[in-house]
Design a protein around this motif. Structure first.
Motif, mmCIF file in Angstrom:
data_model
loop_
_atom_site.group_PDB
_atom_site.id
_atom_site.type_symbol
_atom_site.label_atom_id
_atom_site.label_comp_id
_atom_site.label_asym_id
_atom_site.label_seq_id
_atom_site.Cartn_x
_atom_site.Cartn_y
_atom_site.Cartn_z
ATOM 1 N N HIS A 94 6.324 2.550 -5.794
ATOM 2 C CA HIS A 94 5.970 3.965 -5.764
ATOM 3 C C HIS A 94 6.234 4.595 -7.128
ATOM 4 C CE1 HIS A 94 6.186 3.083 -1.468
ATOM 5 N NE2 HIS A 94 5.546 4.214 -1.237
ATOM 6 N N PRO A 95 5.619 5.707 -7.436
ATOM 7 C CA PRO A 95 5.829 6.335 -8.747
ATOM 8 C C PRO A 95 7.299 6.686 -8.975
ATOM 9 C CG PRO A 95 3.934 7.309 -7.624
ATOM 10 C CD PRO A 95 4.617 6.446 -6.622
ATOM 11 N N ALA A 96 7.795 6.369 -10.158
ATOM 12 C CA ALA A 96 9.196 6.645 -10.472
ATOM 13 C C ALA A 96 9.514 8.128 -10.372
ATOM 14 C CB ALA A 96 9.521 6.128 -11.878
ATOM 15 N N SER A 97 8.542 8.958 -10.690
ATOM 16 C CA SER A 97 8.775 10.409 -10.620
ATOM 17 C C SER A 97 9.130 10.858 -9.212
ATOM 18 C CB SER A 97 7.544 11.166 -11.110
ATOM 19 O OG SER A 97 6.409 10.854 -10.303
ATOM 20 N N LEU A 98 8.694 10.090 -8.215
ATOM 21 C CA LEU A 98 8.987 10.426 -6.819
ATOM 22 C C LEU A 98 10.214 9.691 -6.294
ATOM 23 C CD1 LEU A 98 5.361 10.385 -5.321
ATOM 24 C CD2 LEU A 98 6.679 12.359 -6.110
ATOM 25 N N THR A 99 10.430 8.479 -6.759
ATOM 26 C CA THR A 99 11.540 7.677 -6.220
ATOM 27 C C THR A 99 12.889 8.038 -6.837
ATOM 28 O OG1 THR A 99 11.065 5.925 -7.825
ATOM 29 C CG2 THR A 99 10.095 5.694 -5.636
ATOM 30 N N LEU A 100 12.904 8.451 -8.099
ATOM 31 C CA LEU A 100 14.181 8.696 -8.763
ATOM 32 C C LEU A 100 15.022 9.798 -8.107
ATOM 33 C CD1 LEU A 100 13.380 6.617 -10.830
ATOM 34 C CD2 LEU A 100 13.962 8.233 -12.642
ATOM 35 N N PRO A 101 14.452 10.956 -7.773
ATOM 36 C CA PRO A 101 15.303 12.016 -7.198
ATOM 37 C C PRO A 101 16.072 11.598 -5.944
ATOM 38 C CG PRO A 101 13.236 12.942 -7.953
ATOM 39 C CD PRO A 101 13.083 11.459 -8.054
ATOM 40 N N PRO A 102 15.420 10.984 -4.931
ATOM 41 C CA PRO A 102 16.210 10.589 -3.761
ATOM 42 C C PRO A 102 17.208 9.475 -4.060
ATOM 43 C CG PRO A 102 13.938 9.830 -3.543
ATOM 44 C CD PRO A 102 13.973 10.746 -4.706
ATOM 45 N N LEU A 126 8.699 7.096 1.323
ATOM 46 C CA LEU A 126 9.835 7.152 0.400
ATOM 47 C C LEU A 126 11.163 7.464 1.084
ATOM 48 C CD1 LEU A 126 8.254 8.889 -2.721
ATOM 49 C CD2 LEU A 126 9.080 6.531 -2.534
ATOM 50 N N GLY A 127 11.214 8.568 1.808
ATOM 51 C CA GLY A 127 12.460 8.948 2.465
ATOM 52 C C GLY A 127 12.959 7.888 3.426
ATOM 53 N N PRO A 128 12.115 7.384 4.330
ATOM 54 C CA PRO A 128 12.553 6.343 5.257
ATOM 55 C C PRO A 128 12.979 5.044 4.554
ATOM 56 C CG PRO A 128 10.610 7.429 6.118
ATOM 57 C CD PRO A 128 10.804 7.943 4.727
ATOM 58 N N LEU A 129 12.302 4.668 3.466
ATOM 59 C CA LEU A 129 12.702 3.463 2.735
ATOM 60 C C LEU A 129 14.101 3.624 2.131
ATOM 61 C CD1 LEU A 129 9.369 2.567 0.868
ATOM 62 C CD2 LEU A 129 10.482 1.189 2.652
ATOM 63 N N VAL A 130 14.339 4.769 1.496
ATOM 64 C CA VAL A 130 15.653 5.022 0.905
ATOM 65 C C VAL A 130 16.734 5.045 1.980
ATOM 66 C CG1 VAL A 130 17.055 6.721 -0.319
ATOM 67 C CG2 VAL A 130 14.734 6.231 -1.102
ATOM 68 N N ALA A 134 0.865 -1.181 0.000
ATOM 69 C CA ALA A 134 0.000 0.000 0.000
ATOM 70 C C ALA A 134 0.905 1.236 0.000
ATOM 71 C CB ALA A 134 -0.925 -0.008 1.208
ATOM 72 N N PRO A 135 1.434 1.625 -1.156
ATOM 73 C CA PRO A 135 2.407 2.732 -1.225
ATOM 74 C C PRO A 135 1.860 4.026 -0.637
ATOM 75 C CG PRO A 135 2.313 1.538 -3.308
ATOM 76 C CD PRO A 135 1.177 1.041 -2.480
ATOM 77 N N ASP A 136 2.765 4.766 -0.044
ATOM 78 C CA ASP A 136 2.425 6.051 0.573
ATOM 79 C C ASP A 136 3.651 6.945 0.413
ATOM 80 O OD1 ASP A 136 2.206 8.165 2.581
ATOM 81 O OD2 ASP A 136 0.539 7.010 3.431
ATOM 82 N N ASP A 137 3.452 8.159 -0.069
ATOM 83 C CA ASP A 137 4.578 9.065 -0.296
ATOM 84 C C ASP A 137 5.422 9.268 0.955
ATOM 85 O OD1 ASP A 137 3.421 9.236 -2.748
ATOM 86 O OD2 ASP A 137 2.866 11.359 -2.609
ATOM 87 N N GLU A 174 16.220 -6.367 -0.175
ATOM 88 C CA GLU A 174 15.489 -6.685 -1.398
ATOM 89 C C GLU A 174 14.022 -6.260 -1.291
ATOM 90 O OE1 GLU A 174 16.695 -8.432 -4.567
ATOM 91 O OE2 GLU A 174 18.082 -7.049 -3.588
ATOM 92 N N MET A 175 13.440 -6.445 -0.112
ATOM 93 C CA MET A 175 12.048 -6.036 0.070
ATOM 94 C C MET A 175 11.928 -4.514 0.069
ATOM 95 S SD MET A 175 9.025 -7.313 0.238
ATOM 96 C CE MET A 175 9.183 -9.006 0.842
ATOM 97 N N LEU A 176 12.918 -3.831 0.631
ATOM 98 C CA LEU A 176 12.923 -2.372 0.590
ATOM 99 C C LEU A 176 12.969 -1.872 -0.855
ATOM 100 C CD1 LEU A 176 15.496 -1.743 3.464
ATOM 101 C CD2 LEU A 176 13.072 -1.111 3.549
ATOM 102 N N THR A 177 13.819 -2.511 -1.660
ATOM 103 C CA THR A 177 13.890 -2.140 -3.074
ATOM 104 C C THR A 177 12.557 -2.389 -3.761
ATOM 105 O OG1 THR A 177 16.272 -2.353 -3.417
ATOM 106 C CG2 THR A 177 14.872 -2.923 -5.275
#
Length: 223
Positions: free
Chosen positions: A67-75, A41-45, A35-38, A58-61
């Motif tokens: 999550h949307p690539a537009s949000l995950t790519l920058p961090p 993102l920061g804590p997962l990275v 159940a993705p949630d914006d 592997e599960m974190l990845t």
């Protein structure tokens, strides 16, 4: 409805990512991806950079790919410049799983030659996935500078990345097969053999390449 004693779901998941038990962290990463949630993102990275358990990483990845690539790519692109090797390695691994070629500029020559083997291997895999059409030959030239490096596992990772680039790799391997360093020559020859005959296996290709190098570059089978 949240009872007075029940923590809101995002807070519960984020706290569980820091739990001392790997199984709890694994379930938290699974829930974050299910159940993705914006807010995750920061804590997962950040957790990717320090998580000691492979299965949890592997599960974190996987959770990040949900999550949307537009949000995950920058961090993630920011993490490949981290001073922490694991942060760089896991960010590159995640970028390769997302497969968005807009991240290609983040794969620098410095990462491809990173002194940390795990980072370099992740960079090679990511580069082979993200390379834009037409840039395969240029990438093969950069990857070839790492021929002969490291352990069997490291060399196999490099061979796989080179093979993934297709025919653009062959002229580069041909040039490396005449390198003054016998270790580089053997790795180049083994990679070329594996490219031509994937079923032969890396160990067989390495032994055959060593035999060719020992014979002064003359292939007894005429290849």
């Amino acid at each position: 409805m949240i009872t007075p004693h029940e923590e809101p779901r995002p807070h519960r998941v984020l706290h569980a990512l820091q739990h001392h038990s790997p199984s709890v962290r694994l379930r938290a990463a699974l829930e974050a991806g299910t159940a993705p949630d914006d807010r995750f993102l920061g804590p997962l990275v950040e957790r990717c950079a320090v998580e000691p358990e492979f299965s949890v990483r592997e599960m974190l990845t996987w959770a990040l790919t949900r999550h949307p690539a537009s949000l995950t790519l920058p961090p993630l692109v920011g993490e490949v410049r981290s001073r922490r090797p694991q942060a760089r390695s896991q960010a590159l691994h995640t970028l390769s799983k997302i497969g968005d070629r807009s991240a290609w500029p983040a794969i620098t020559p410095a990462l491809l030659a990173d002194p940390d083997d795990d980072v370099a291997r992740s960079a090679w895999r990511a580069a082979a996935v993200l390379v834009p059409p037409g840039a395969e030959r240029e990438l093969a030239v950069l990857l070839a500078t790492q021929l002969g490096r490291g352990t069997r596992e490291v060399r196999l990772s490099l061979s796989r990345a080179l093979i993934a680039l297709g025919e653009a790799t062959l002229p580069v391997l041909g040039g490396a097969a005449t390198d003054p360093d016998p270790v580089v020559r053997a790795h180049a020859l083994a990679t070329e053999r594996l490219w031509r005959d994937p079923d032969a296996g890396f160990e067989y290709a390495v032994e055959e390449a060593k035999r060719v190098v020992a014979l002064g570059g003359e292939d007894p089978e005429g290849r």
